[in-house]
Design a protein around this motif. Structure first.
Motif, PDB file in Angstrom:
ATOM      1  N   GLU A 138       2.991  19.696  22.755  1.00 57.68           N
ATOM      2  CA  GLU A 138       1.939  19.695  23.789  1.00 57.68           C
ATOM      3  C   GLU A 138       1.756  18.254  23.547  1.00 57.68           C
ATOM      4  O   GLU A 138       0.612  18.039  24.546  1.00 57.68           O
ATOM      5  N   MET A 139       1.025  17.452  22.574  1.00 60.31           N
ATOM      6  CA  MET A 139       0.847  16.609  22.398  1.00 60.31           C
ATOM      7  C   MET A 139       2.126  15.468  23.456  1.00 60.31           C
ATOM      8  O   MET A 139       1.263  14.609  24.084  1.00 60.31           O
ATOM      9  N   LEU A 140       3.167  15.635  24.167  1.00 61.66           N
ATOM     10  CA  LEU A 140       4.162  15.435  24.710  1.00 61.66           C
ATOM     11  C   LEU A 140       3.206  15.129  26.493  1.00 61.66           C
ATOM     12  O   LEU A 140       3.506  14.596  27.039  1.00 61.66           O
ATOM     13  N   LEU A 141       2.772  16.597  26.346  1.00 60.96           N
ATOM     14  CA  LEU A 141       2.520  16.890  27.458  1.00 60.96           C
ATOM     15  C   LEU A 141       1.273  16.333  27.849  1.00 60.96           C
ATOM     16  O   LEU A 141       0.512  15.339  29.676  1.00 60.96           O
ATOM     17  N   ILE A 142       0.236  15.928  26.859  1.00 64.32           N
ATOM     18  CA  ILE A 142      -0.688  14.911  27.605  1.00 64.32           C
ATOM     19  C   ILE A 142       0.001  13.480  27.628  1.00 64.32           C
ATOM     20  O   ILE A 142      -0.965  12.706  27.770  1.00 64.32           O
ATOM     21  N   HIS A 143       0.820  13.299  26.456  1.00 62.58           N
ATOM     22  CA  HIS A 143       0.461  11.845  26.095  1.00 62.58           C
ATOM     23  C   HIS A 143       1.752  10.533  26.487  1.00 62.58           C
ATOM     24  O   HIS A 143       2.233   9.841  26.347  1.00 62.58           O
ATOM     25  N   SER A 144       2.553  11.685  27.593  1.00 61.20           N
ATOM     26  CA  SER A 144       3.771  11.232  28.040  1.00 61.20           C
ATOM     27  C   SER A 144       4.452  12.014  29.433  1.00 61.20           C
ATOM     28  O   SER A 144       4.201  10.865  30.278  1.00 61.20           O
ATOM     29  N   PHE A 145       3.297  13.089  29.870  1.00 63.45           N
ATOM     30  CA  PHE A 145       2.978  13.698  31.150  1.00 63.45           C
ATOM     31  C   PHE A 145       2.162  13.026  31.368  1.00 63.45           C
ATOM     32  O   PHE A 145       2.170  13.664  32.675  1.00 63.45           O
ATOM     33  N   ASN A 146       1.467  12.665  31.496  1.00 61.12           N
ATOM     34  CA  ASN A 146      -0.319  13.085  31.264  1.00 61.12           C
ATOM     35  C   ASN A 146      -0.741  14.288  32.774  1.00 61.12           C
ATOM     36  O   ASN A 146      -0.747  14.091  33.126  1.00 61.12           O
ATOM     37  N   ARG A 147      -0.588  14.963  31.542  1.00 59.79           N
ATOM     38  CA  ARG A 147      -0.189  16.362  32.109  1.00 59.79           C
ATOM     39  C   ARG A 147      -2.866  16.338  32.084  1.00 59.79           C
ATOM     40  O   ARG A 147      -2.861  16.039  30.707  1.00 59.79           O
ATOM     41  N   ARG A 148      -3.117  17.257  33.154  1.00 56.78           N
ATOM     42  CA  ARG A 148      -4.537  17.282  32.894  1.00 56.78           C
ATOM     43  C   ARG A 148      -5.145  18.784  32.460  1.00 56.78           C
ATOM     44  O   ARG A 148      -6.745  18.074  31.940  1.00 56.78           O
ATOM     45  N   ASP A 149      -4.695  19.948  32.194  1.00 56.71           N
ATOM     46  CA  ASP A 149      -4.772  21.047  31.840  1.00 56.71           C
ATOM     47  C   ASP A 149      -4.450  20.987  30.279  1.00 56.71           C
ATOM     48  O   ASP A 149      -3.820  22.503  29.731  1.00 56.71           O
ATOM     49  N   VAL A 150      -3.971  20.506  29.225  1.00 58.82           N
ATOM     50  CA  VAL A 150      -3.823  20.667  27.385  1.00 58.82           C
ATOM     51  C   VAL A 150      -4.639  20.521  26.850  1.00 58.82           C
ATOM     52  O   VAL A 150      -5.227  19.364  26.350  1.00 58.82           O
ATOM     53  N   ILE A 151      -5.091  21.805  26.166  1.00 59.93           N
ATOM     54  CA  ILE A 151      -5.428  21.792  24.639  1.00 59.93           C
ATOM     55  C   ILE A 151      -5.130  22.568  24.192  1.00 59.93           C
ATOM     56  O   ILE A 151      -4.788  23.506  24.152  1.00 59.93           O
ATOM     57  N   SER A 152      -4.764  21.888  22.717  1.00 58.39           N
ATOM     58  CA  SER A 152      -3.807  22.996  21.321  1.00 58.39           C
ATOM     59  C   SER A 152      -4.764  23.410  20.770  1.00 58.39           C
ATOM     60  O   SER A 152      -5.456  22.377  19.692  1.00 58.39           O
ATOM     61  N   PHE A 153      -4.074  24.592  20.749  1.00 53.44           N
ATOM     62  CA  PHE A 153      -4.754  25.025  19.210  1.00 53.44           C
ATOM     63  C   PHE A 153      -4.218  24.945  17.932  1.00 53.44           C
ATOM     64  O   PHE A 153      -4.586  25.204  16.968  1.00 53.44           O
ATOM     65  N   LEU A 154      -2.949  24.154  17.558  1.00 52.27           N
ATOM     66  CA  LEU A 154      -2.368  24.084  17.101  1.00 52.27           C
ATOM     67  C   LEU A 154      -2.875  22.443  16.211  1.00 52.27           C
ATOM     68  O   LEU A 154      -3.136  22.255  15.145  1.00 52.27           O
ATOM     69  N   ASP A 155      -3.909  21.791  17.242  1.00 46.19           N
ATOM     70  CA  ASP A 155      -4.036  20.125  16.410  1.00 46.19           C
ATOM     71  C   ASP A 155      -5.859  20.837  15.701  1.00 46.19           C
ATOM     72  O   ASP A 155      -6.863  20.458  15.968  1.00 46.19           O
ATOM     73  N   LEU A 156      -5.554  19.806  14.830  1.00 48.30           N
ATOM     74  CA  LEU A 156      -6.621  20.578  13.700  1.00 48.30           C
ATOM     75  C   LEU A 156      -7.334  19.628  14.179  1.00 48.30           C
ATOM     76  O   LEU A 156      -8.703  19.925  13.812  1.00 48.30           O
ATOM     77  N   GLY A 157      -7.809  17.881  14.821  1.00 46.01           N
ATOM     78  CA  GLY A 157      -8.210  17.372  15.304  1.00 46.01           C
ATOM     79  C   GLY A 157      -8.737  17.684  16.158  1.00 46.01           C
ATOM     80  O   GLY A 157     -10.195  17.755  16.172  1.00 46.01           O
ATOM     81  N   ILE A 158      -8.571  18.133  16.724  1.00 46.80           N
ATOM     82  CA  ILE A 158      -9.077  19.295  17.763  1.00 46.80           C
ATOM     83  C   ILE A 158     -10.200  20.424  16.950  1.00 46.80           C
ATOM     84  O   ILE A 158     -11.146  20.423  17.578  1.00 46.80           O
ATOM     85  N   LYS A 159      -9.695  21.205  16.886  1.00 44.91           N
ATOM     86  CA  LYS A 159     -10.404  22.214  15.803  1.00 44.91           C
ATOM     87  C   LYS A 159     -11.565  21.567  15.380  1.00 44.91           C
ATOM     88  O   LYS A 159     -13.065  22.112  15.201  1.00 44.91           O
ATOM     89  N   ARG A 160     -11.714  20.346  14.386  1.00 44.33           N
ATOM     90  CA  ARG A 160     -12.240  19.424  14.338  1.00 44.33           C
ATOM     91  C   ARG A 160     -13.661  19.386  14.834  1.00 44.33           C
ATOM     92  O   ARG A 160     -14.557  19.473  14.061  1.00 44.33           O
ATOM     93  N   GLY A 161     -12.934  18.713  15.292  1.00 47.43           N
ATOM     94  CA  GLY A 161     -13.682  18.543  17.417  1.00 47.43           C
ATOM     95  C   GLY A 161     -14.781  19.389  17.511  1.00 47.43           C
ATOM     96  O   GLY A 161     -16.525  19.186  17.554  1.00 47.43           O
ATOM     97  N   ILE A 162     -14.401  20.500  17.949  1.00 47.71           N
ATOM     98  CA  ILE A 162     -14.935  21.599  18.224  1.00 47.71           C
ATOM     99  C   ILE A 162     -16.328  22.082  17.161  1.00 47.71           C
ATOM    100  O   ILE A 162     -17.288  22.348  17.449  1.00 47.71           O
ATOM    101  N   MET A 163     -15.067  22.153  16.146  1.00 48.20           N
ATOM    102  CA  MET A 163     -16.412  22.636  14.715  1.00 48.20           C
ATOM    103  C   MET A 163     -17.580  21.589  14.913  1.00 48.20           C
ATOM    104  O   MET A 163     -18.671  22.021  14.683  1.00 48.20           O
ATOM    105  N   ARG A 164     -17.449  20.445  14.915  1.00 44.07           N
ATOM    106  CA  ARG A 164     -18.438  19.220  14.087  1.00 44.07           C
ATOM    107  C   ARG A 164     -19.889  19.090  15.821  1.00 44.07           C
ATOM    108  O   ARG A 164     -21.450  19.070  15.037  1.00 44.07           O
ATOM    109  N   LEU A 165     -19.266  19.270  16.671  1.00 45.94           N
ATOM    110  CA  LEU A 165     -19.727  18.778  17.857  1.00 45.94           C
ATOM    111  C   LEU A 165     -20.574  20.644  18.451  1.00 45.94           C
ATOM    112  O   LEU A 165     -21.960  20.994  18.463  1.00 45.94           O
TER     113      LEU A 165
END
Length: 199
Positions: A138-165
């Protein structure tokens, strides 16, 4: 250096779609995030980064780049295992890197055409490689394939960002599905801001 492509259209959409994220986008401004369209070097870097700090991963990647200019599958296979281990890459990671290199050489028809596939099929192909899991794909989808619609449930940073906001104590799978639907079709751009919010 290349960056993930997005602009006013995507930001205006997210600002209009969700007040909480929208306010954070307006406060933060435009964020640049690096893009590496070389799938092989991205995979090697991802393997090196597994279970080590960002600082350690950067150091090891720099050491590797000092040993090998213009990293290719052939060059990885030619490197002695003990040399790779001497710059801080574990025995297991060396075996993963060599396996990835061999696959790229043996099956160019797969890896040269990945960008023609939809997101879920790219993930399916990448996780067949030793050492590559869903999060890495999923990180490659974002950072190599430049795909527009990717959010990873497995990413701790994403979860932390949602919790904070959104002032949450935890994120369930149902929460994640809600936010994924909320941010679509620009989940990647939302992810960039959620990573920033997690810091």
């Amino acid at each position: 250096m290349k960056y993930i492509e997005y602009g006013k259209e995507e930001l205006d959409y997210l600002i209009k779609k969700d007040k909480v994220l929208g306010d954070y986008i307006k406060k933060t401004g435009f964020i640049k995030r690096e893009l590496n369209s070389d799938i092989f070097t991205s995979l090697i870097s991802s393997i090196i980064s597994q279970q080590v700090s960002t600082k350690a991963a950067k150091t090891i990647n720099e050491r590797l780049n000092n040993i090998v200019i213009n990293l290719t599958p052939k060059k990885i296979l030619e490197l002695d295992d003990s040399l790779l281990q001497s710059i801080g890459i574990s025995f297991r990671k060396v075996s993963y890197m060599k396996d990835i290199a061999k696959n790229f050489i043996d099956k160019p028809y797969i890896y040269n055409n990945l960008n023609n596939l939809p997101d879920h099929l790219i993930v399916e192909e990448l996780i067949k490689l030793k050492g590559v899991g869903t999060w890495t794909a999923e990180m490659l989808l974002i950072h190599s394939f430049n795909r527009r619609d990717v959010i990873s449930f497995l990413d701790l940073g994403i979860k932390r960002g949602i919790m904070r906001l959104y002032n949450k104590d935890s994120i369930s799978k149902e929460d994640w599905i809600y936010f994924k639907n909320l941010y679509a079709p620009y989940n990647t751009i939302a992810s960039i801001y959620l990573w920033e919010a997690s810091k």
